[in-house]
Design a protein around this motif. Structure first.
Motif, PDB file in Angstrom:
ATOM      1  N   GLU A 240      14.776  19.671  59.520  1.00  0.00           N
ATOM      2  CA  GLU A 240      13.671  18.734  59.715  1.00  0.00           C
ATOM      3  C   GLU A 240      14.085  17.533  60.564  1.00  0.00           C
ATOM      4  O   GLU A 240      13.332  17.036  61.390  1.00  0.00           O
ATOM      5  N   LYS A 241      15.318  17.076  60.357  1.00  0.00           N
ATOM      6  CA  LYS A 241      15.795  15.896  61.093  1.00  0.00           C
ATOM      7  C   LYS A 241      15.869  16.180  62.586  1.00  0.00           C
ATOM      8  O   LYS A 241      15.496  15.345  63.406  1.00  0.00           O
ATOM      9  N   LYS A 242      16.343  17.354  62.910  1.00  0.00           N
ATOM     10  CA  LYS A 242      16.441  17.719  64.330  1.00  0.00           C
ATOM     11  C   LYS A 242      15.122  18.276  64.843  1.00  0.00           C
ATOM     12  O   LYS A 242      15.011  18.588  66.032  1.00  0.00           O
ATOM     13  N   GLN A 243      14.167  18.457  63.975  1.00  0.00           N
ATOM     14  CA  GLN A 243      12.866  19.053  64.339  1.00  0.00           C
ATOM     15  C   GLN A 243      13.073  20.427  64.972  1.00  0.00           C
ATOM     16  O   GLN A 243      12.484  20.731  66.008  1.00  0.00           O
ATOM     17  N   GLN A 244      13.925  21.208  64.327  1.00  0.00           N
ATOM     18  CA  GLN A 244      14.281  22.519  64.869  1.00  0.00           C
ATOM     19  C   GLN A 244      14.235  23.577  63.782  1.00  0.00           C
ATOM     20  O   GLN A 244      14.472  23.300  62.602  1.00  0.00           O
ATOM     21  N   SER A 245      13.971  24.796  64.232  1.00  0.00           N
ATOM     22  CA  SER A 245      14.105  25.942  63.345  1.00  0.00           C
ATOM     23  C   SER A 245      14.829  27.043  64.098  1.00  0.00           C
ATOM     24  O   SER A 245      14.733  27.146  65.325  1.00  0.00           O
ATOM     25  N   SER A 246      15.554  27.861  63.346  1.00  0.00           N
ATOM     26  CA  SER A 246      16.220  29.005  63.961  1.00  0.00           C
ATOM     27  C   SER A 246      15.849  30.255  63.184  1.00  0.00           C
ATOM     28  O   SER A 246      15.614  30.224  61.965  1.00  0.00           O
ATOM     29  N   LEU A 247      15.777  31.335  63.920  1.00  0.00           N
ATOM     30  CA  LEU A 247      15.502  32.651  63.335  1.00  0.00           C
ATOM     31  C   LEU A 247      16.684  33.530  63.679  1.00  0.00           C
ATOM     32  O   LEU A 247      17.023  33.687  64.859  1.00  0.00           O
TER      33      LEU A 247
ATOM     34  N   LYS B 226      16.460  41.689  57.072  1.00  0.00           N
ATOM     35  CA  LYS B 226      17.600  41.224  57.863  1.00  0.00           C
ATOM     36  C   LYS B 226      17.270  39.991  58.700  1.00  0.00           C
ATOM     37  O   LYS B 226      18.018  39.651  59.607  1.00  0.00           O
ATOM     38  N   ILE B 227      16.162  39.339  58.399  1.00  0.00           N
ATOM     39  CA  ILE B 227      15.754  38.174  59.170  1.00  0.00           C
ATOM     40  C   ILE B 227      15.852  36.931  58.290  1.00  0.00           C
ATOM     41  O   ILE B 227      15.321  36.908  57.184  1.00  0.00           O
ATOM     42  N   THR B 228      16.547  35.908  58.815  1.00  0.00           N
ATOM     43  CA  THR B 228      16.713  34.643  58.098  1.00  0.00           C
ATOM     44  C   THR B 228      16.229  33.511  58.982  1.00  0.00           C
ATOM     45  O   THR B 228      16.553  33.472  60.165  1.00  0.00           O
ATOM     46  N   ALA B 229      15.452  32.620  58.407  1.00  0.00           N
ATOM     47  CA  ALA B 229      14.979  31.461  59.158  1.00  0.00           C
ATOM     48  C   ALA B 229      15.379  30.188  58.422  1.00  0.00           C
ATOM     49  O   ALA B 229      15.374  30.137  57.192  1.00  0.00           O
ATOM     50  N   LYS B 230      15.724  29.181  59.212  1.00  0.00           N
ATOM     51  CA  LYS B 230      16.124  27.890  58.656  1.00  0.00           C
ATOM     52  C   LYS B 230      15.332  26.788  59.327  1.00  0.00           C
ATOM     53  O   LYS B 230      14.942  26.904  60.487  1.00  0.00           O
ATOM     54  N   LEU B 231      15.167  25.694  58.602  1.00  0.00           N
ATOM     55  CA  LEU B 231      14.466  24.540  59.147  1.00  0.00           C
ATOM     56  C   LEU B 231      15.352  23.307  59.033  1.00  0.00           C
ATOM     57  O   LEU B 231      15.815  22.970  57.945  1.00  0.00           O
TER      58      LEU B 231
END
Lengths: 115, 109
Positions: free
Chosen positions: B67-74, B60-65
């Motif tokens: 790159e342009k914003k230099q951000q990741s979310s979980l 149930k865990i999804t992570a995204k990257l």
């Protein structure tokens, strides 16, 4: 599933004493690391080790610290003369390769308490 | 300022609710790692993201990257008490990992 192991899980020592923290990395891994985490703070890199040499070390890793791979399986961190501020959780990690996109596998940690 | 900033620092959610943890880097990201830590224990690898726009899921865990914003979310969907812990993002810096300060998640049954 292969895993990194560390001993002891908890070490209590008197200020000024030497401690050796032990790690057994995953057997086919070639790169080894030590990190530490002072209570309530970030996990910080200490040192990386490859081919029986230190690859990189942080400012924290001063002359009081040393690392060794004494045999084909163990990887140790020695603190020669412990200080109160060395109290922290110490994590060993290993990886198959180095560089971006290489997972570092972490051990469960050794909690070091310096009195 | 921190090289990797996580937000929020802590989070309390009701079981079953969704939540998102963010990680922002002040430097270019060449790979972003998510680990979970239970208090006083080791780091458990969750996911590694390599390319901008990449998205990975595990249970149930999804992570995204981004790159342009230099951000990741979980993102955790339908949280459970077993999701409780400290979530750490890490970035590779020439072979060593630099970590954010962590996000502490509590899930109330």
């Amino acid at each position: 599933e292969p895993e990194v192991t560390q001993t002891p899980s908890h070490q209590v020592t008197q200020m000024g004493q030497e401690v050796i923290l032990r790690c057994v990395p995953i057997s086919n891994h070639l790169y080894f690391y030590w990190y530490r985490q002072i209570l309530g703070q970030k996990v910080e890199f200490l040192v990386s080790f490859y081919n029986n040499e230190i690859s990189e070390k942080s400012e924290i890793f001063d002359d009081q610290f040393s690392v060794e791979r004494p045999d084909g399986s163990n990887f140790t961190l020695k603190i020669r003369s412990t200080k109160l501020e060395d109290s922290a959780m110490y994590f060993c990690a290993s990886s198959e390769r180095v560089g971006p996109y290489n997972e570092q596998f972490f051990g469960p940690g050794t909690r070091l308490t310096v009195l | 300022s921190q090289e990797l900033e996580q937000s929020p620092q802590s989070l309390i959610v009701q079981e079953g609710k969704n939540l998102t943890i963010n990680c922002t880097s002040s430097k270019t990201l060449y790979g972003l790692y998510w680990y979970k830590q239970k208090y006083g224990e080791g780091l458990i690898f969750l996911m590694m993201l390599q390319k901008g726009g990449e998205e990975k899921s595990h249970e149930k865990i999804t992570a995204k990257l981004d790159e342009k914003k230099q951000q990741s979310s979980l993102h955790i969907t339908a949280s459970q008490p077993s999701h409780a812990g400290i979530y750490l993002c890490g970035a590779d810096r020439n072979g060593k990992l630099i970590f954010g300060q962590g996000t502490t998640l509590q899930v109330k049954p």
